[in-house]
Design a protein around this motif. Structure first.
Motif, short mmCIF file in Angstrom:
data_model
loop_
_atom_site.label_atom_id
_atom_site.label_comp_id
_atom_site.label_asym_id
_atom_site.label_seq_id
_atom_site.Cartn_x
_atom_site.Cartn_y
_atom_site.Cartn_z
N MET A 126 85.78 -13.00 35.31
CA MET A 126 85.93 -13.04 33.85
C MET A 126 86.60 -11.78 33.32
O MET A 126 86.54 -10.71 33.93
CB MET A 126 84.56 -13.21 33.18
N GLU A 127 87.25 -11.93 32.16
CA GLU A 127 87.88 -10.80 31.50
C GLU A 127 87.90 -11.04 30.00
O GLU A 127 87.73 -12.17 29.53
CB GLU A 127 89.31 -10.59 32.03
N SER A 128 88.10 -9.98 29.27
CA SER A 128 88.19 -10.09 27.81
C SER A 128 89.59 -10.53 27.40
O SER A 128 90.53 -10.47 28.21
CB SER A 128 87.87 -8.74 27.17
N LEU A 129 89.73 -10.93 26.15
CA LEU A 129 91.05 -11.26 25.63
C LEU A 129 91.98 -10.05 25.70
O LEU A 129 93.18 -10.20 25.98
CB LEU A 129 90.94 -11.74 24.18
N GLU A 130 91.42 -8.86 25.46
CA GLU A 130 92.23 -7.65 25.52
C GLU A 130 92.75 -7.40 26.93
O GLU A 130 93.92 -7.03 27.12
CB GLU A 130 91.42 -6.45 25.03
N ASP A 131 91.89 -7.59 27.93
CA ASP A 131 92.33 -7.40 29.32
C ASP A 131 93.36 -8.45 29.71
O ASP A 131 94.33 -8.15 30.41
CB ASP A 131 91.13 -7.46 30.27
N GLN A 132 93.13 -9.70 29.28
CA GLN A 132 94.12 -10.73 29.57
C GLN A 132 95.49 -10.34 29.00
O GLN A 132 96.51 -10.41 29.71
CB GLN A 132 93.72 -12.09 28.99
N ALA A 133 95.51 -9.91 27.75
CA ALA A 133 96.78 -9.56 27.11
C ALA A 133 97.46 -8.39 27.83
O ALA A 133 98.67 -8.41 28.08
CB ALA A 133 96.54 -9.22 25.65
N ARG A 134 96.68 -7.38 28.19
CA ARG A 134 97.25 -6.21 28.86
C ARG A 134 97.81 -6.58 30.23
O ARG A 134 98.93 -6.20 30.59
CB ARG A 134 96.18 -5.12 28.99
N ARG A 135 97.04 -7.33 30.98
CA ARG A 135 97.46 -7.66 32.34
C ARG A 135 98.62 -8.65 32.36
O ARG A 135 99.57 -8.49 33.14
CB ARG A 135 96.27 -8.23 33.12
N VAL A 136 98.57 -9.67 31.51
CA VAL A 136 99.65 -10.64 31.48
C VAL A 136 100.95 -9.98 31.02
O VAL A 136 102.03 -10.25 31.55
CB VAL A 136 99.29 -11.84 30.58
#
Length: 454
Positions: free
Chosen positions: A166-176
């Motif tokens: 699992m990840e946060s929306l913020e982590d998803q945005a940063r990683r993507v």
């Protein structure tokens, strides 16, 4: 400039005019097709590499719209389990991966796809995050090194899932965003990135909307599992606290459209089919897996009747234990006919296009590949027609859809680079790769505590 000539075989173009040549040629210059037509009309030009296609069919490479190559070490584990129970067994193995394990799994999966004639694929990756984007980078390196035309569809899990995944929306945005900057469009656009939720109950409405907004900002496609079984819709209603079905939820949150690829779609209502059609959402069907798991009979014909763009897929090698898209074509026709009680519900021509030109459009590659036409990318395969199970080949399209197997593929070219010649891989030591995969798979099984007797 490097030139390659496929000469002496039967050529099936699958272009708009559906042209075929019994004694044809395909000339390739660098990464593009330069000429397709009769051998008698071939322009006089020097050739660096000649491929004798006598007794073979020359055709476009197949497009595998959805797979999970990261699960290849779990092949043959739990093939008689329910879908969600099977997933509970597979995910701990992936959770035990390091970068080497992911790279080897992906390389083995790419090799299997290429040897089956699948020159393009979409790898839907669900992985833990031990080191930020290490698993995605390892996947992209394998796609790059294998030479396949690959899209990494990165899965997002925001809640109700294994904690390491699992990840946060913020982590998803940063990683993507970081992955898009490094890999999207790399290798002259042979590599691409897309993303989307893995399972619908792992998302809230806000997560859907923010994921859609991120895709719009980065110009990336969304790729997601949708309504794979009736249990999907029941779990959505339970976790969202209201009676809503998945396609309806996607419509509400703006997650439909021509840049959206929905996979499986076994349990959808007539109204949901209308929503998919009205939004021009692309559908990817994997009928062998639906039948394998017993998650719902894939009717298929409602999507065809609604005018949707449809592609075909194998799903992962641990899901149906193979990557043979010829098998998917055959199962698609058989299930569509049975569901509608109509032998013409899905014909061989449409099925073949779903695995080539229409499938390419479904994953956003229609301007690059899917048919043999001058100016398009040189993704080409040869199929050996001189075999007992294909003879007599009175109707070559019927032979491909109903009788051929991935093992009939002999030569595979992607982007003008010959990757498989007479079934021998030119980009990797196959025996060494399989030995390495066996060792790493057993290590990951031990570390994950998976009972291989199940």
């Amino acid at each position: 400039m490097t030139t390659t000539l496929f000469q002496g075989g039967r050529v099936l173009t699958l272009d708009q005019s559906d042209r075929q040549y019994h004694d044809g040629c395909v000339l390739v210059r660098d990464d593009r097709i330069a000429y397709v037509g009769p051998r008698a009309d071939l322009p006089d030009t020097p050739v660096d590499h000649l491929i004798d296609a006598t007794g073979k069919l020359v055709m476009p490479g197949l497009v595998n719209g959805h797979t999970h190559l990261s699960m290849i070490f779990g092949r043959t584990l739990g093939p008689e389990k329910l879908l969600l129970d099977w997933l509970d067994q597979q995910l701990p193995m992936i959770g035990a991966f390091d970068g080497e394990a992911m790279y080897v799994a992906q390389m083995l999966g790419c090799l299997e796809n290429l040897k089956n004639g699948n020159t393009s694929l979409v790898e839907n990756l669900a992985a833990a995050h031990p080191d930020d984007t290490a698993m995605e980078d390892a996947t992209f390196r394998a796609l790059r090194d294998s030479g396949i035309r690959g899209t990494l569809a990165r899965a997002f899990e925001g809640r109700n899932f294994l904690p390491d995944f699992m990840e946060s929306l913020e982590d998803q945005a940063r990683r993507v965003t970081a992955l898009a900057e490094r890999w999207h469009g790399a290798e002259d656009d042979r590599l691409r990135l897309s993303f989307g939720p893995l399972l619908p109950w792992c998302m809230t409405e806000e997560m859907y909307r923010e994921t859609r907004a991120l895709a719009d900002r980065l110009g990336l496609c969304l790729h997601m599992h949708v309504a794979e079984s009736p249990e999907f819709n029941r779990l959505i209603a339970k976790h969202l606290g209201r009676d809503i079905r998945q396609v309806e939820l996607l419509h509400e949150t703006g997650c439909l459209g021509p840049d959206v690829q929905v996979v499986a779609v076994s349990d959808v209502s007539p109204r949901e089919v209308e929503l998919l059609a009205e939004s021009d959402t692309r559908v990817l069907l994997d009928p062998p897996t639906r039948l394998f798991w017993g998650t719902g009979f894939p009717a298929i014909h409602p999507f065809l009747d609604a005018g949707l763009t449809c592609g075909l897929a194998t799903n992962g090698p641990a899901a149906n234990c193979g990557q043979d898209l010829f098998e998917s074509m055959k199962y698609a026709c058989a299930t569509a006919k049975t569901a509608k009680n109509d032998p013409q519900a899905l014909g061989r021509y449409r099925a073949l296009r779903m695995a080539t030109s229409e499938g390419a459009r479904a994953i956003g590659r229609g301007d690059q590949v899917g048919c043999l036409e001058a100016g398009l990318k040189a993704d080409i395969i040869t199929v050996d027609l001189e075999q007992a199970h294909l003879a007599p080949t009175l109707d070559v399209t019927a032979a491909l859809v109903y009788s051929a197997k991935g093992t009939d593929v002999r030569d595979v070219m992607v982007d003008g680079r010959l990757l498989i010649e007479n079934r021998k891989a030119l980009f990797v030591d196959e025996s060494a790769l399989m030995r390495q995969a066996e060792e790493i798979a057993r290590r990951c099984i031990r570390e994950a505590g998976v009972d291989v007797s199940l």
